[in-house]
Design an enzyme around this catalytic site. Structure first.
Site, PDB file in Angstrom:
ATOM      1  N   TYR A 135       0.833  -1.221   0.000  1.00 42.84           N
ATOM      2  CA  TYR A 135       0.000   0.000   0.000  1.00 42.84           C
ATOM      3  C   TYR A 135       0.861   1.263   0.000  1.00 42.84           C
ATOM      4  CZ  TYR A 135      -3.132  -3.565   1.915  1.00 42.84           C
ATOM      5  OH  TYR A 135      -3.835  -4.723   2.132  1.00 42.84           O
ATOM      6  N   TYR A 174     -14.205  -4.962   3.141  1.00 44.08           N
ATOM      7  CA  TYR A 174     -12.834  -5.330   2.755  1.00 44.08           C
ATOM      8  C   TYR A 174     -12.579  -6.737   3.287  1.00 44.08           C
ATOM      9  CZ  TYR A 174      -7.813  -5.696   2.489  1.00 44.08           C
ATOM     10  OH  TYR A 174      -6.549  -6.153   2.200  1.00 44.08           O
TER      11      TYR A 174
HETATM   12  C1  LIG Z   1     -12.012  -8.089   7.726  1.00 43.53           C
HETATM   13  C2  LIG Z   1     -10.773  -8.552   7.035  1.00 43.53           C
HETATM   14  N1  LIG Z   1     -10.819  -9.655   6.275  1.00 43.53           N
HETATM   15  C3  LIG Z   1      -9.734 -10.124   5.648  1.00 43.53           C
HETATM   16  C4  LIG Z   1      -8.530  -9.471   5.732  1.00 43.53           C
HETATM   17  C5  LIG Z   1      -7.333  -9.996   5.007  1.00 43.53           C
HETATM   18  O1  LIG Z   1      -6.456 -10.584   5.883  1.00 43.53           O
HETATM   19  P1  LIG Z   1      -4.920 -10.790   5.465  1.00 43.53           P
HETATM   20  O2  LIG Z   1      -4.336  -9.432   5.351  1.00 43.53           O
HETATM   21  O3  LIG Z   1      -4.362 -11.593   6.588  1.00 43.53           O
HETATM   22  O4  LIG Z   1      -4.939 -11.533   4.180  1.00 43.53           O
HETATM   23  C6  LIG Z   1      -8.438  -8.317   6.500  1.00 43.53           C
HETATM   24  C7  LIG Z   1      -7.171  -7.585   6.615  1.00 43.53           C
HETATM   25  O5  LIG Z   1      -7.076  -6.509   7.126  1.00 43.53           O
HETATM   26  C8  LIG Z   1      -9.594  -7.847   7.163  1.00 43.53           C
HETATM   27  O6  LIG Z   1      -9.570  -6.729   7.911  1.00 43.53           O
END
Ligand SMILES: Cc1ncc(COP(=O)(O)O)c(C=O)c1O
Length: 434
Positions: free
Chosen positions: A6, A134
């Protein structure tokens, strides 16, 4: 050498080199300490380098580094599966191991998709998602995420979904009062399901708080209504508790607040509390039983090389134990009170610069007033805000104009004060654009 996540490849501030950590503190090369106000992307729920977690990791690597999980098993994987199913009150039947939140999500989507196909129902093609959600950065996870800078350039690569507006009770998208509403934000979804439910696989949601999409809160009744709707229309409720799981919203899991049980949940982050990348997807009996077949095409063909690796399991087991032995939910309550107090002081001091202040569990949020309706992730002051906080020994990372604090649950009152002190300084030099 490193392509940082990012991070613009031109003009970004140089990364701060961190060399050690303990509790809520990270230390740079000069020995300066920083309070980690965001638990390093929401993972370090017990603080950094908790000695029992570090010990669990050391003990496990001395014993067994890795064995593949197809055709083999091992004690930490067995024990963790048992403990997780118990921790979720035996509402789920199976634990699928993976490596991070995105993969836990992908697995949830694939199981949901195949569940219907294994039942001979091949016409369902639609996942329902919400506009500010997200779920990670892999293609499937991006597909069920709302449109944002994280996935916009990839839109034509993503599978199609049906989108609905994210419920947000602090700023209702359909103009209702959350105290008296009937979860009207779900009316459109309900109308869609009444016509098209036989094309739908499931609904994907971050329960109670849509995190990276702007820390949007919804009340438990929304979740409850979604459970009712998904049950009424025979589709799956797929909850992403990657952020909200393990106490972040005040209960062990956000779904408990609404007194419901989803069909599957994805967990990561707090699962290993920052020591190792690790994740799980928990699956209910009703879904799992459609895979009980000798037909090769009814098998779930999904596995990662390091699936269920022993050290991840051992650390997750140790983290679960600490969570219970050290009464982390009491810590979350204490942090919640601290966040409420901190934000109300800030709001009283800068009423014209802040809006939509809200706290739930160990998540405290305030939005910079910007003069624009949706300033988005790339709001320019975020960078300056972050810089001022660093200067004052605090790590915060606003999502655009959304300033949030998600500290380790073990953070001291003194460190919370330091965080709000830094927010105060950053707000003092902020001018609302006219
Ligand atoms: C709600 C949610 N789901 C999935 C993810 C993705 O997780 P990762 O970064 O471990 O792939 C995130 C990451 O911030 C998240 O906040």
């Amino acid at each position: 050498m490193i392509w940082h996540p990012y991070t613009s490849q031109l003009g970004a501030d140089p990364p701060l080199k961190i060399v050690s950590a303990t509790g809520e503190f990270l230390y740079d090369e000069t020995g300066k300490d920083y309070v980690d106000g965001i638990s390093s992307w929401w993972v370090s729920i017990h603080g950094h380098n908790h000695p029992k977690l570090v010990q669990a990791l050391k003990d496990q690597v001395d014993q067994l580094d890795h064995v593949l999980l197809a055709g083999f098993t091992h004690p930490p994987a067995l024990e963790l599966a048992h403990e997780l199913l118990q921790f979720t009150n035996w509402k789920f039947r199976k634990v699928v191991y993976s490596d991070n939140g995105s993969t836990a999500l992908e697995i949830m989507l694939k199981i949901a998709w195949q569940y219907f196909r294994n039942r001979g129902d091949t016409k369902r093609k639609v996942f329902i998602k919400f506009s500010s959600s997200y779920h990670g950065d892999t293609i499937g996870a991006m597909s069920v995420g709302g449109d944002s800078v994280f996935n916009r350039v990839f839109q034509s690569l993503l599978f199609s979904t049906k989108d609905f507006v994210t419920p947000a009770c602090h700023d209702c998208p359909v103009g209702k009062n959350p105290r008296t509403c009937s979860e009207d934000c779900l009316d459109e979804l309900e109308a869609y399901l009444s016509l098209h439910s036989d094309e739908v696989v499931g609904v994907v949601l971050e329960p109670l708080i849509a995190g990276a999409g702007g820390m949007l809160f919804h009340k438990p009744e929304v979740l409850k209504k979604l459970r009712d709707l998904t049950q009424r229309y025979g589709i799956l409720l797929l909850l992403d508790e990657v952020f909200t799981g393990f106490g972040r919203t005040g209960r062990k899991f956000a779904y408990e607040t609404a007194d419901i049980v989803p069909d599957m949940i994805a967990l990561a982050k707090g699962l290993t509390a920052g020591i190792l990348p690790f994740a799980v997807t928990l699956v209910r009996e009703e879904v799992y039983k459609e895979f009980l077949s000798e037909e090769p095409l009814k098998t779930l063909y999904h596995g990662h090389t390091m699936t269920g690796y022993p050290s991840g399991c051992a650390v997750a087991l140790a983290s679960l134990k600490i969570f219970q032995e050290e009464n982390r939910l009491d810590d979350v309550k204490r942090v919640e009170l601290g966040l409420e107090e901190g934000w109300s002081r800030i709001r009283a001091e800068f009423p014209e610069k802040l809006r939509n202040v809200r706290v739930l569990g160990a998540v405290g949020v305030g939005e910079l007033e910007t003069g624009q309706e949706k300033p988005g992730y790339i709001y320019s002051y975020a960078r300056e805000f972050k810089r001022i906080c660093l200067e004052n020994g605090v790590i915060l990372r606003p999502l655009g104009n959304v300033i949030y604090v998600t500290p380790p649950y073990t953070i001291s009152k003194e460190s919370l004060d330091r965080i709000f002190g830094a927010i105060r300084i950053a707000l003092s030099s902020y001018h609302v654009p006219s």
